[in-house]
Design a protein around this motif. Structure first.
Motif, mmCIF file in Angstrom:
data_model
loop_
_atom_site.group_PDB
_atom_site.id
_atom_site.type_symbol
_atom_site.label_atom_id
_atom_site.label_comp_id
_atom_site.label_asym_id
_atom_site.label_seq_id
_atom_site.Cartn_x
_atom_site.Cartn_y
_atom_site.Cartn_z
ATOM 1 N N TRP A 1 0.833 -1.205 0.000
ATOM 2 C CA TRP A 1 0.000 0.000 0.000
ATOM 3 C C TRP A 1 0.872 1.261 0.000
ATOM 4 N N ASP A 2 1.911 1.237 0.804
ATOM 5 C CA ASP A 2 2.740 2.428 0.974
ATOM 6 C C ASP A 2 3.447 2.825 -0.326
ATOM 7 N N GLY A 3 3.823 1.812 -1.114
ATOM 8 C CA GLY A 3 4.477 2.115 -2.394
ATOM 9 C C GLY A 3 3.552 2.917 -3.300
ATOM 10 N N TRP A 4 2.275 2.637 -3.167
ATOM 11 C CA TRP A 4 1.272 3.401 -3.917
ATOM 12 C C TRP A 4 1.081 4.776 -3.283
ATOM 13 N N GLN A 5 0.930 4.792 -1.955
ATOM 14 C CA GLN A 5 0.642 6.065 -1.304
ATOM 15 C C GLN A 5 1.771 7.073 -1.458
ATOM 16 N N LEU A 6 2.969 6.658 -1.121
ATOM 17 C CA LEU A 6 4.066 7.637 -1.109
ATOM 18 C C LEU A 6 4.631 7.881 -2.504
ATOM 19 N N LEU A 7 4.713 6.792 -3.285
ATOM 20 C CA LEU A 7 5.438 6.908 -4.554
ATOM 21 C C LEU A 7 4.514 6.857 -5.768
ATOM 22 N N GLY A 8 3.241 6.596 -5.548
ATOM 23 C CA GLY A 8 2.288 6.537 -6.660
ATOM 24 C C GLY A 8 2.532 5.358 -7.588
ATOM 25 N N ASP A 9 3.117 4.280 -7.057
ATOM 26 C CA ASP A 9 3.437 3.126 -7.895
ATOM 27 C C ASP A 9 2.190 2.239 -8.087
ATOM 28 N N ARG A 10 1.667 2.206 -9.303
ATOM 29 C CA ARG A 10 0.416 1.478 -9.586
ATOM 30 C C ARG A 10 0.557 -0.025 -9.423
ATOM 31 N N ASP A 11 1.753 -0.557 -9.719
ATOM 32 C CA ASP A 11 1.951 -2.001 -9.536
ATOM 33 C C ASP A 11 1.784 -2.365 -8.067
ATOM 34 N N CYS A 12 2.271 -1.505 -7.193
ATOM 35 C CA CYS A 12 2.114 -1.755 -5.747
ATOM 36 C C CYS A 12 0.637 -1.779 -5.385
ATOM 37 N N LEU A 13 -0.126 -0.865 -5.943
ATOM 38 C CA LEU A 13 -1.572 -0.830 -5.658
ATOM 39 C C LEU A 13 -2.243 -2.114 -6.135
ATOM 40 N N THR A 14 -1.900 -2.545 -7.331
ATOM 41 C CA THR A 14 -2.479 -3.779 -7.876
ATOM 42 C C THR A 14 -2.130 -4.976 -6.987
ATOM 43 N N MET A 15 -0.865 -5.043 -6.578
ATOM 44 C CA MET A 15 -0.437 -6.165 -5.732
ATOM 45 C C MET A 15 -1.134 -6.090 -4.369
ATOM 46 N N TYR A 16 -1.264 -4.870 -3.836
ATOM 47 C CA TYR A 16 -1.943 -4.712 -2.534
ATOM 48 C C TYR A 16 -3.380 -5.232 -2.619
ATOM 49 N N LYS A 17 -4.066 -4.814 -3.683
ATOM 50 C CA LYS A 17 -5.479 -5.211 -3.820
ATOM 51 C C LYS A 17 -5.609 -6.722 -3.945
ATOM 52 N N SER A 18 -4.715 -7.320 -4.719
ATOM 53 C CA SER A 18 -4.766 -8.764 -4.930
ATOM 54 C C SER A 18 -4.516 -9.511 -3.612
ATOM 55 N N CYS A 19 -3.466 -9.106 -2.894
ATOM 56 C CA CYS A 19 -3.154 -9.778 -1.620
ATOM 57 C C CYS A 19 -4.285 -9.583 -0.619
ATOM 58 N N THR A 20 -4.824 -8.380 -0.558
ATOM 59 C CA THR A 20 -5.881 -8.096 0.426
ATOM 60 C C THR A 20 -7.130 -8.918 0.133
ATOM 61 N N ALA A 21 -7.491 -9.022 -1.150
ATOM 62 C CA ALA A 21 -8.671 -9.821 -1.509
ATOM 63 C C ALA A 21 -8.476 -11.270 -1.066
ATOM 64 N N ALA A 22 -7.274 -11.811 -1.269
ATOM 65 C CA ALA A 22 -7.010 -13.206 -0.888
ATOM 66 C C ALA A 22 -7.054 -13.375 0.632
ATOM 67 N N ILE A 23 -6.520 -12.401 1.349
ATOM 68 C CA ILE A 23 -6.520 -12.467 2.819
ATOM 69 C C ILE A 23 -7.948 -12.384 3.353
ATOM 70 N N LEU A 24 -8.730 -11.464 2.807
ATOM 71 C CA LEU A 24 -10.116 -11.322 3.287
ATOM 72 C C LEU A 24 -10.922 -12.582 2.987
ATOM 73 N N GLU A 25 -10.659 -13.174 1.852
ATOM 74 C CA GLU A 25 -11.390 -14.377 1.446
ATOM 75 C C GLU A 25 -11.025 -15.580 2.325
ATOM 76 N N ASN A 26 -9.758 -15.715 2.667
ATOM 77 C CA ASN A 26 -9.283 -16.952 3.290
ATOM 78 C C ASN A 26 -8.923 -16.863 4.769
ATOM 79 N N GLN A 27 -8.666 -15.648 5.271
ATOM 80 C CA GLN A 27 -8.114 -15.554 6.625
ATOM 81 C C GLN A 27 -9.014 -14.823 7.633
ATOM 82 N N LYS A 28 -9.995 -14.135 7.152
ATOM 83 C CA LYS A 28 -10.893 -13.404 8.063
ATOM 84 C C LYS A 28 -11.810 -14.416 8.754
ATOM 85 N N ALA A 29 -11.935 -14.292 10.055
ATOM 86 C CA ALA A 29 -12.753 -15.272 10.786
ATOM 87 C C ALA A 29 -13.422 -14.604 11.980
#
Ligand code: DMJ
Length: 457
Positions: free
Chosen positions: A254-282
């Motif tokens: 997330w920070d790579g997107w926030q501070l540096l505006g790196d779109r790849d970081c945003l894409t990776m953040y969203k992908s990881c977060t979706a997987a975590i919410l799907e599989n690890q939230k309880a």
């Protein structure tokens, strides 16, 4: 104070704080008085460090002795460097100058000794960069660059760009090929800042290459386990966790997107977060947790929670999931209420601590600070006030603030980690004070609490 802010990791949120009725207890709170108490505590602790452990890595707060951090018997003023931007924000200018003078006169990284690459980046490189950004002092930037150049062999030794865990500052010899997400992927904001300030793109490129290489190896369900061989890319674990040793990898996507505006970081953040919410939230007994799971099947391993994970609610909120993030932060707040102070580990199924120690950690205050930056709710300031008062009550020792050997008996141990100077004292100050030197609308604080954006001069 503004009611429209960009938070630590940058999600823009219109604050309705000014319109919300305050809870009775919060309405009575004198935040300025609390801020003054935080500043006085920092000044007192610094004075003790100045008198008893000057230039040493860490003061021993119970005995008044000192201890080194990375290299046994070798000191690089770790606590001093971690404290600098906090001192500057608090307008403790004589103390700040004293620390910078010490660096000018004494600091050298030409040491034949091995350091943790991750800890050195987040604590020392980040601390020197934030102090440089606060003061404009060029030597601080030169020291950050010199230190980072000594760390770079850790990145270049791997054919796939994943850093080794340890490097010798003089020889560049590397060690520790079996590493983890946090130690691989928590440097893009420090290295990106260094690249921007020096005009040398190597640092940013190395940091991003490592993050991308790790992400590219995720499982079919999008999860990343917590151990990998940096030379071969072979997984050495099946456990996916949001806690250590993975935690700040997700933060820095997330920070790579926030501070540096790196779109790849945003894409990776969203992908990881979706997987975590799907599989690890309880959910358990009405409380929301994130459990450790097998990275390929998503099968829960256990219910054990690590205090270090409590930062995650703030990150989720900043990444656009405030409801889930807030629920998670509240789950941790209940644990704090139960023990007075958070244990290092807690099992919500057994309703018992898994580790009874307390390492004087900042994560819950960090999460609440980030919620507050986004929504301005008094709930978060009240939570941070409880965190601060618990520290005053239980962690204060003769010469500083001490970790706890046991939260159930409140026994202290003779250690004060460097991050104490950089993290919670800063979060307390920024959330209680209306800090003139901080831009509440546009800022970035690293995983170690170092301000890399948001100083007001
Ligand atoms: C700090 O060094 C950083 O917050 C890191 O990301 C995790 N551990 C400590 C504080 O607990």
């Amino acid at each position: 104070m503004t009611s429209f802010r960009i938070g630590r990791r940058g999600l823009i949120a219109g604050s309705a704080a000014a319109l919300l009725p305050l809870p009775a207890s919060a309405a009575k709170e004198d935040w300025r008085k609390l801020a003054d108490e935080v500043r006085e505590s920092m000044r007192w602790a610094w004075q003790n460090y100045r008198e008893r452990a000057w230039g040493k890595d860490q003061i021993m707060p119970v005995s008044g002795g000192a201890e080194s951090f990375s290299i046994k018997g070798q000191h690089v003023g770790l606590s001093l460097i971690e404290a600098l931007d906090t001192l500057w924000l608090m307008e403790l200018d004589a103390e700040f100058k004293d620390g910078v003078d010490w660096i000018h006169a004494n600091l050298s990284f030409d040491i034949d000794g091995e350091v943790s690459v991750f800890e050195t980046i987040i604590r020392l490189v980040g601390g020197l960069l934030s102090a440089h950004l606060a003061s404009g002092d060029k030597l601080l930037l030169a020291k950050a660059k010199d230190l980072t150049d000594r760390l770079m062999p850790a990145f270049t030794a791997s054919p796939i760009g994943l850093p080794h865990r340890y490097v010798n500052l003089k020889t560049g010899a590397v060690r520790g090929p079996v590493t983890n997400p946090a130690e691989i992927g928590s440097c893009i904001t420090e290295f990106g800042t260094l690249s921007r300030l020096t005009g040398d793109p190597r640092y940013f490129k190395a940091a991003k290459k490592a993050m991308v290489a790790l992400f590219g190896r995720r499982s079919d369900i999008g999860l990343i386990p917590d151990a990998i061989d940096c030379m071969t890319g072979e997984w050495k674990s099946r456990r996916a966790t949001i806690g250590p040793p993975s935690d700040s990898y997700y933060e820095y996507l997330w920070d790579g997107w926030q501070l540096l505006g790196d779109r790849d970081c945003l894409t990776m953040y969203k992908s990881c977060t979706a997987a975590i919410l799907e599989n690890q939230k309880a959910m358990l007994n009405g409380d929301l947790w994130f459990v450790d799971v097998d990275f390929e099947t998503g099968k829960r391993i256990n219910w054990e929670q690590d205090e270090l994970s409590s930062f995650y609610g703030g990150l989720l909120a900043q990444g656009g999931e405030p409801v889930i993030g807030e629920a998670y932060t509240r789950s941790w707040d209940k644990v704090q209420a139960k023990y007075g102070i958070l244990p290092e580990g807690y099992d919500p199924e057994k309703d018992a601590p898994t580790y009874k120690t307390n390492a004087l950690r900042p994560e819950l205050a960090d999460a609440a600070f980030n919620h507050w930056l986004l929504d301005g709710k008094e709930e978060w300031r009240a939570l941070v006030a409880r965190h601060f008062r618990a520290m005053q009550q239980w962690n204060k020792a003769a010469y500083g603030y001490a970790v706890m050997a046991d939260v159930t008996t409140k026994a202290q141990a003779d250690h004060c980690p460097g991050y104490w100077w950089s993290e919670q004292m800063k979060y307390y100050w920024l959330i209680f004070a209306d800090c003139r030197r901080f831009d509440y609308r546009k800022n970035y604080l690293s995983t170690e609490g170092n301000v890399l954006l948001g100083f007001r001069h």
